[in-house]
Design a protein around this motif. Structure first.
Motif, PDB file in Angstrom:
ATOM      1  N   ILE A 230       7.006   0.221 -10.259  1.00 35.39           N
ATOM      2  CA  ILE A 230       5.800  -0.336 -10.863  1.00 35.39           C
ATOM      3  C   ILE A 230       6.005  -0.570 -12.357  1.00 35.39           C
ATOM      4  CG2 ILE A 230       3.378   0.135 -11.405  1.00 35.39           C
ATOM      5  CD1 ILE A 230       3.221   1.678  -8.761  1.00 35.39           C
ATOM      6  N   LEU A 231       5.676  -1.792 -12.798  1.00 36.76           N
ATOM      7  CA  LEU A 231       5.785  -2.164 -14.205  1.00 36.76           C
ATOM      8  C   LEU A 231       4.433  -2.264 -14.899  1.00 36.76           C
ATOM      9  CD1 LEU A 231       8.550  -4.933 -14.208  1.00 36.76           C
ATOM     10  CD2 LEU A 231       8.689  -2.643 -15.200  1.00 36.76           C
ATOM     11  N   GLY A 232       3.365  -2.402 -14.132  1.00 34.99           N
ATOM     12  CA  GLY A 232       2.055  -2.537 -14.758  1.00 34.99           C
ATOM     13  C   GLY A 232       0.940  -2.235 -13.784  1.00 34.99           C
ATOM     14  N   ARG A 233      -0.198  -1.828 -14.337  1.00 34.55           N
ATOM     15  CA  ARG A 233      -1.362  -1.556 -13.487  1.00 34.55           C
ATOM     16  C   ARG A 233      -2.641  -1.854 -14.261  1.00 34.55           C
ATOM     17  NH1 ARG A 233      -0.607   3.290 -10.257  1.00 34.55           N
ATOM     18  NH2 ARG A 233      -0.027   1.746  -8.686  1.00 34.55           N
ATOM     19  N   TYR A 234      -3.576  -2.506 -13.568  1.00 36.65           N
ATOM     20  CA  TYR A 234      -4.892  -2.808 -14.119  1.00 36.65           C
ATOM     21  C   TYR A 234      -5.944  -2.288 -13.152  1.00 36.65           C
ATOM     22  CZ  TYR A 234      -9.086  -5.597 -15.108  1.00 36.65           C
ATOM     23  OH  TYR A 234     -10.370  -5.999 -15.365  1.00 36.65           O
TER      24      TYR A 234
ATOM     25  N   ILE B 131      -5.186   6.840 -12.335  1.00 31.48           N
ATOM     26  CA  ILE B 131      -4.278   5.788 -12.791  1.00 31.48           C
ATOM     27  C   ILE B 131      -2.935   5.836 -12.074  1.00 31.48           C
ATOM     28  CG2 ILE B 131      -2.999   4.899 -14.773  1.00 31.48           C
ATOM     29  CD1 ILE B 131      -5.966   4.273 -14.817  1.00 31.48           C
ATOM     30  N   PHE B 132      -2.390   7.037 -11.885  1.00 31.98           N
ATOM     31  CA  PHE B 132      -1.037   7.146 -11.352  1.00 31.98           C
ATOM     32  C   PHE B 132      -0.988   7.405  -9.850  1.00 31.98           C
ATOM     33  CE2 PHE B 132      -0.579   8.527 -15.849  1.00 31.98           C
ATOM     34  CZ  PHE B 132       0.191   7.453 -16.275  1.00 31.98           C
ATOM     35  N   SER B 133      -2.109   7.803  -9.264  1.00 35.54           N
ATOM     36  CA  SER B 133      -2.145   8.048  -7.816  1.00 35.54           C
ATOM     37  C   SER B 133      -3.371   7.384  -7.205  1.00 35.54           C
ATOM     38  CB  SER B 133      -2.163   9.560  -7.537  1.00 35.54           C
ATOM     39  OG  SER B 133      -1.064  10.203  -8.121  1.00 35.54           O
ATOM     40  N   PRO B 134      -3.516   6.070  -7.378  1.00 37.60           N
ATOM     41  CA  PRO B 134      -4.707   5.390  -6.847  1.00 37.60           C
ATOM     42  C   PRO B 134      -4.757   5.494  -5.330  1.00 37.60           C
ATOM     43  CG  PRO B 134      -3.048   3.791  -7.498  1.00 37.60           C
ATOM     44  CD  PRO B 134      -2.568   5.123  -7.991  1.00 37.60           C
ATOM     45  N   GLY B 135      -5.970   5.578  -4.822  1.00 36.83           N
ATOM     46  CA  GLY B 135      -6.141   5.729  -3.383  1.00 36.83           C
ATOM     47  C   GLY B 135      -6.375   7.165  -2.966  1.00 36.83           C
ATOM     48  N   ARG B 136      -6.101   8.105  -3.867  1.00 33.69           N
ATOM     49  CA  ARG B 136      -6.337   9.515  -3.566  1.00 33.69           C
ATOM     50  C   ARG B 136      -7.697   9.944  -4.107  1.00 33.69           C
ATOM     51  NH1 ARG B 136      -0.557  12.408  -5.154  1.00 33.69           N
ATOM     52  NH2 ARG B 136       0.782  11.126  -3.802  1.00 33.69           N
TER      53      ARG B 136
ATOM     54  N   GLY C 172     -15.864  11.225  -6.301  1.00 35.38           N
ATOM     55  CA  GLY C 172     -14.477  11.628  -6.085  1.00 35.38           C
ATOM     56  C   GLY C 172     -13.820  10.924  -4.923  1.00 35.38           C
ATOM     57  N   SER C 173     -14.588  10.669  -3.839  1.00 39.94           N
ATOM     58  CA  SER C 173     -14.014  10.033  -2.651  1.00 39.94           C
ATOM     59  C   SER C 173     -14.028   8.510  -2.734  1.00 39.94           C
ATOM     60  CB  SER C 173     -14.784  10.477  -1.404  1.00 39.94           C
ATOM     61  OG  SER C 173     -16.142  10.068  -1.486  1.00 39.94           O
ATOM     62  N   LYS C 174     -14.727   7.948  -3.711  1.00 38.82           N
ATOM     63  CA  LYS C 174     -14.829   6.492  -3.827  1.00 38.82           C
ATOM     64  C   LYS C 174     -13.539   5.856  -4.320  1.00 38.82           C
ATOM     65  CE  LYS C 174     -19.838   6.285  -4.387  1.00 38.82           C
ATOM     66  NZ  LYS C 174     -20.047   5.536  -3.124  1.00 38.82           N
ATOM     67  N   THR C 175     -12.577   6.673  -4.717  1.00 40.38           N
ATOM     68  CA  THR C 175     -11.277   6.152  -5.141  1.00 40.38           C
ATOM     69  C   THR C 175     -10.340   5.934  -3.958  1.00 40.38           C
ATOM     70  OG1 THR C 175     -10.470   8.410  -5.488  1.00 40.38           O
ATOM     71  CG2 THR C 175     -11.462   7.291  -7.377  1.00 40.38           C
ATOM     72  N   GLU C 176     -10.725   6.373  -2.763  1.00 37.84           N
ATOM     73  CA  GLU C 176      -9.855   6.273  -1.587  1.00 37.84           C
ATOM     74  C   GLU C 176      -9.968   4.885  -0.954  1.00 37.84           C
ATOM     75  OE1 GLU C 176      -9.522  10.278   0.646  1.00 37.84           O
ATOM     76  OE2 GLU C 176     -11.609  10.184  -0.024  1.00 37.84           O
ATOM     77  N   ILE C 177      -9.484   3.878  -1.660  1.00 42.55           N
ATOM     78  CA  ILE C 177      -9.694   2.490  -1.250  1.00 42.55           C
ATOM     79  C   ILE C 177      -8.746   2.029  -0.147  1.00 42.55           C
ATOM     80  CG2 ILE C 177     -10.649   1.845  -3.487  1.00 42.55           C
ATOM     81  CD1 ILE C 177      -7.961   0.623  -4.200  1.00 42.55           C
ATOM     82  N   PHE C 178      -7.796   2.873   0.253  1.00 38.73           N
ATOM     83  CA  PHE C 178      -6.850   2.470   1.295  1.00 38.73           C
ATOM     84  C   PHE C 178      -7.124   3.141   2.641  1.00 38.73           C
ATOM     85  CE2 PHE C 178      -4.187   2.090  -2.668  1.00 38.73           C
ATOM     86  CZ  PHE C 178      -4.275   0.707  -2.734  1.00 38.73           C
ATOM     87  N   THR C 179      -8.214   3.888   2.752  1.00 37.60           N
ATOM     88  CA  THR C 179      -8.545   4.500   4.036  1.00 37.60           C
ATOM     89  C   THR C 179      -9.048   3.430   5.000  1.00 37.60           C
ATOM     90  OG1 THR C 179     -10.820   4.965   3.373  1.00 37.60           O
ATOM     91  CG2 THR C 179      -9.168   6.670   2.918  1.00 37.60           C
TER      92      THR C 179
ATOM     93  N   ILE D   2       0.840  -1.204   0.000  1.00 36.03           N
ATOM     94  CA  ILE D   2       0.000   0.000   0.000  1.00 36.03           C
ATOM     95  C   ILE D   2       0.873   1.252   0.000  1.00 36.03           C
ATOM     96  CG2 ILE D   2      -1.604   1.377   1.381  1.00 36.03           C
ATOM     97  CD1 ILE D   2      -2.982  -1.205   2.188  1.00 36.03           C
ATOM     98  N   ARG D   3       1.920   1.251   0.816  1.00 34.98           N
ATOM     99  CA  ARG D   3       2.835   2.402   0.826  1.00 34.98           C
ATOM    100  C   ARG D   3       3.478   2.594  -0.541  1.00 34.98           C
ATOM    101  NH1 ARG D   3       4.325   0.431   5.952  1.00 34.98           N
ATOM    102  NH2 ARG D   3       6.148  -0.608   5.040  1.00 34.98           N
ATOM    103  N   ALA D   4       3.862   1.487  -1.165  1.00 39.74           N
ATOM    104  CA  ALA D   4       4.508   1.579  -2.476  1.00 39.74           C
ATOM    105  C   ALA D   4       3.541   2.107  -3.537  1.00 39.74           C
ATOM    106  CB  ALA D   4       5.051   0.212  -2.887  1.00 39.74           C
ATOM    107  N   VAL D   5       2.298   1.648  -3.509  1.00 41.63           N
ATOM    108  CA  VAL D   5       1.302   2.097  -4.481  1.00 41.63           C
ATOM    109  C   VAL D   5       1.035   3.594  -4.335  1.00 41.63           C
ATOM    110  CG1 VAL D   5      -1.156   1.972  -5.075  1.00 41.63           C
ATOM    111  CG2 VAL D   5       0.156  -0.126  -4.790  1.00 41.63           C
ATOM    112  N   THR D   6       0.923   4.058  -3.100  1.00 43.45           N
ATOM    113  CA  THR D   6       0.523   5.447  -2.859  1.00 43.45           C
ATOM    114  C   THR D   6       1.675   6.445  -2.932  1.00 43.45           C
ATOM    115  OG1 THR D   6       0.717   5.059  -0.468  1.00 43.45           O
ATOM    116  CG2 THR D   6      -1.464   4.794  -1.456  1.00 43.45           C
ATOM    117  N   THR D   7       2.916   5.964  -2.905  1.00 45.43           N
ATOM    118  CA  THR D   7       4.056   6.894  -2.923  1.00 45.43           C
ATOM    119  C   THR D   7       4.887   6.814  -4.201  1.00 45.43           C
ATOM    120  OG1 THR D   7       5.503   5.302  -1.789  1.00 45.43           O
ATOM    121  CG2 THR D   7       4.247   6.849  -0.414  1.00 45.43           C
ATOM    122  N   ASP D   8       4.675   5.796  -5.025  1.00 46.72           N
ATOM    123  CA  ASP D   8       5.493   5.627  -6.230  1.00 46.72           C
ATOM    124  C   ASP D   8       5.300   6.793  -7.204  1.00 46.72           C
ATOM    125  OD1 ASP D   8       7.018   3.682  -8.218  1.00 46.72           O
ATOM    126  OD2 ASP D   8       5.316   4.535  -9.307  1.00 46.72           O
TER     127      ASP D   8
END
Length: 312
Positions: A245-249, A167-172, A181-188, A52-58
């Motif tokens: 990150i090499l790929g994202r779906y 795509i590039f900042s998922p979770g925000r 807009g807030s439904k993308t915050e899946i890591f809260t 999760i840290r890697a996804v949100t900070t990469d």
């Protein structure tokens, strides 16, 4: 006789494409990975929180798209549109050679068939306009080491910024999208109760050792709860060597009084020399907004033959 034969072959291919339903460009990062057992990475002391840290900070994933502007390369963009019966109604195809110095583009192939344009010459579907805008603008702009400052002008540019966040900042949160807009915050803390998180070891594109981190909606939730969750799946592929990150779906589906959509998008990177650069983008989606024509489209973007010198 030769011209007649060519015409017959063309008409035959035209009928085959526009008279039948064809498979959508199915996002397939997951299919390019051969998974090992989850036990293999237990000893490496990785956890859900690590990913999760890697996804949100990469930042390397987005940087790869910016870095591609340093290069000359060949790109193929295909966009299909569909009617109510999922028959192909239009096709846009561009094969271009980008130079890393102006003039930026050389069109190798440029084809438009079917119902793509309005009488005023504008694209018939918003999806086609957006993707053509995003990639053609990127191909015709120079690299800058500085991040873009300020807001983008125009509706298309504004939606491009929202797509970039997703795509590039998922979770925000995605600002400017009413009700979702807030439904993308899946890591809260509140949203984590609705999702399962898993990670595996595997091999990407037959040669690169990777981790796959997968976030999916819990299967035992009520249908009402599932319907309220916009992101159905988010899968991210990490290079084991540097944790980049090499790929994202991403799989998204949502419906309310204002609109409903069902969208899947996939991005794959590849190494060209030592540089990580975009290799493939695929998208398929259905949109329905009141008072507007429903949109069904699929997109495939392939980029290859990267080189630092001017394209020949």
């Amino acid at each position: 006789m030769k011209k007649s034969l060519v015409l017959i072959l063309f008409l035959t291919s035209f009928v085959n494409v526009f008279g039948q339903e064809i498979p959508r460009f199915n996002p397939d990062t997951i299919k390019t990975i051969q998974l090992d057992s989850a036990v293999n990475i237990t000893s490496e002391r990785l956890s859900v929180e690590t990913f999760i840290r890697a996804v949100t900070t990469d930042t390397s994933f987005y940087q790869a798209f910016r870095n591609m502007k340093k290069y000359s390369f060949v790109a193929e963009n295909s966009i299909y549109t569909y009617d109510k019966k999922n028959k192909v109604s239009g096709r846009l195809y561009r094969k271009v050679k980008r130079n890393n110095t102006a003039p930026w583009l050389e069109y190798l192939v440029k084809q438009d068939t079917g119902k793509l344009f309005k009488k005023n010459g504008k694209y018939n579907l918003y999806t086609v306009e957006m993707f053509d805008y995003i990639f053609m603008n990127a191909y015709q702009s120079s690299y800058s080491s500085e991040s873009a400052v300020g807001k983008s002008d125009g509706a298309i540019a504004g939606y491009k910024d929202k797509l970039k966040t997703l795509i590039f900042s998922p979770g925000r949160p995605v600002k400017g999208l009413p009700f979702i807009g807030s439904k993308t915050e899946i890591f809260t803390a509140n949203m984590r109760q609705y999702y399962d998180y898993s990670f595996f070891s595997g091999t990407y594109l037959d040669s690169i050792s990777v981790y796959r981190f997968k976030v999916t909606v819990k299967p035992d939730l009520s249908n009402w709860t599932k319907d309220g969750l916009m992101i159905k799946e988010l899968t991210t592929i990490f290079d084991k060597r540097n944790f980049e990150i090499l790929g994202r779906y991403v799989d998204m589906k949502y419906s309310n009084m204002l609109f409903d959509f069902n969208v899947q998008m996939n991005i794959e990177m590849g190494y060209f020399g030592e540089e990580k650069l975009p290799a493939k983008v695929s998208y398929q989606g259905n949109w329905n907004v009141p008072m507007k024509k429903p949109e069904k489209a699929s997109v495939l973007v392939l980029q290859r033959e990267y080189r630092l010198g001017k394209g020949k």
